[in-house]
Design an enzyme around this catalytic site. Structure first.
Site, PDB file in Angstrom:
ATOM      1  N   GLY A   2       0.801  -1.218   0.000  1.00 45.26           N
ATOM      2  CA  GLY A   2       0.000   0.000   0.000  1.00 45.26           C
ATOM      3  C   GLY A   2       0.829   1.260   0.000  1.00 45.26           C
ATOM      4  N   LEU A  29      -5.812  -5.278  -3.488  1.00 49.35           N
ATOM      5  CA  LEU A  29      -6.064  -4.355  -4.587  1.00 49.35           C
ATOM      6  C   LEU A  29      -6.823  -3.096  -4.179  1.00 49.35           C
ATOM      7  CD1 LEU A  29      -6.887  -6.874  -7.455  1.00 49.35           C
ATOM      8  CD2 LEU A  29      -4.730  -5.725  -6.967  1.00 49.35           C
ATOM      9  N   ASP A  35       5.315  -3.816   6.302  1.00 54.56           N
ATOM     10  CA  ASP A  35       4.149  -3.877   7.176  1.00 54.56           C
ATOM     11  C   ASP A  35       4.432  -4.615   8.486  1.00 54.56           C
ATOM     12  OD1 ASP A  35       4.452  -6.414   6.244  1.00 54.56           O
ATOM     13  OD2 ASP A  35       2.428  -6.631   5.416  1.00 54.56           O
ATOM     14  N   CYS A  58      -3.068  -4.105   9.035  1.00 57.20           N
ATOM     15  CA  CYS A  58      -4.166  -3.919   8.090  1.00 57.20           C
ATOM     16  C   CYS A  58      -4.990  -5.194   7.960  1.00 57.20           C
ATOM     17  CB  CYS A  58      -3.628  -3.508   6.727  1.00 57.20           C
ATOM     18  SG  CYS A  58      -2.857  -1.882   6.692  1.00 57.20           S
TER      19      CYS A  58
END
Length: 237
Positions: A40, A70, A129, A187
């Site tokens: 991201g 996506l 991440d 996330c």
């Protein structure tokens, strides 16, 4: 051989800026930047640095693209689900700017390979991440005297900082120790809206270009972006 007139036309809108000019564009074309993560945050960073003409651009990521990526990982497409993110990143960059050298590194960054991976580059961009990788990259940048552009996201909040640049503070000045991985939200567990990493990544790309061109940059500051309440604040180390 690259056509100088075509190159000037391509980058003319940034060359026209007094702060950039032809000299600044040459610095951008000569720069070597490594982006950690093609997710991201890494997606907008790669897109804008490739568009700006960073001459040697690399990304390190070992993940395979999944459909849930996506909503925020905008350099990838449906047709590439199941492929390595580095592969689809290379496809994106190649279509956007074929005049730069792009290096996909499909490796997990570890204590064993981190120095060898980071050493060839002028600037490191940390968009992974997980905290283990963030601190490993941070500490290696300190040892190698590499500037580090840092970003992270969670929910509606993002963080951006330029670290270890010309003697400035590093990540541990703001967060001395990494949290326990089991206690750290992600996330995957808490979710994220796609525009937030787009905003954070765009700010990180701007910092990279400012550093390359020798422009004024914030030192010893962590910018906190609260998109839910539309607030920007700074923490000074």
């Amino acid at each position: 051989m690259v056509n100088p007139d075509a190159q000037f036309e391509r980058y003319s809108r940034q060359i026209f800026m007094d702060e950039i000019g032809v000299a600044g564009q040459r610095k951008i074309n000569a720069a070597k930047v490594l982006v950690i993560g093609a997710g991201g945050i890494g997606s907008p960073v790669l897109a804008y640095l490739a568009a700006a003409g960073v001459g040697h651009l690399a990304v390190a990521d070992f993940d395979v693209l999944e459909i849930h990526n996506l909503n925020r990982q905008i350099i990838h497409a449906e047709q590439q689900v199941g492929k390595l993110k580095t592969e689809s990143a290379a496809n994106f960059v190649g279509q956007l700017n074929s005049s730069i050298h792009f290096e996909p590194i499909a490796e997990k960054i570890t204590a064993t390979n981190v120095e060898a991976l980071l050493r060839p580059y002028d600037i490191i961009v940390e968009g992974s991440d997980n905290f283990t990788c963030r601190y490993l990259v941070n500490d290696t940048c300190v040892r190698l005297a590499k500037p580090l552009v840092y970003g992270s996201i969670f929910g509606f909040e993002g963080q951006v900082a330029l670290l270890n640049h010309k003697g400035s503070k590093d990540l541990r000045a703001f967060f001395p120790e990494a949290p326990n991985p089991e206690d750290a939200p992600t996330c995957d567990s808490k979710g994220v809206l796609g525009p937030l990493p787009g905003l954070v990544g765009s700010m990180m790309a701007m910092l990279v270009l400012q550093v390359i061109c020798g422009l004024a940059v914030p030192k010893n500051q962590l910018c906190i972006i609260d998109c839910l309440n539309w607030r920007f604040s700074q923490i000074t180390a």
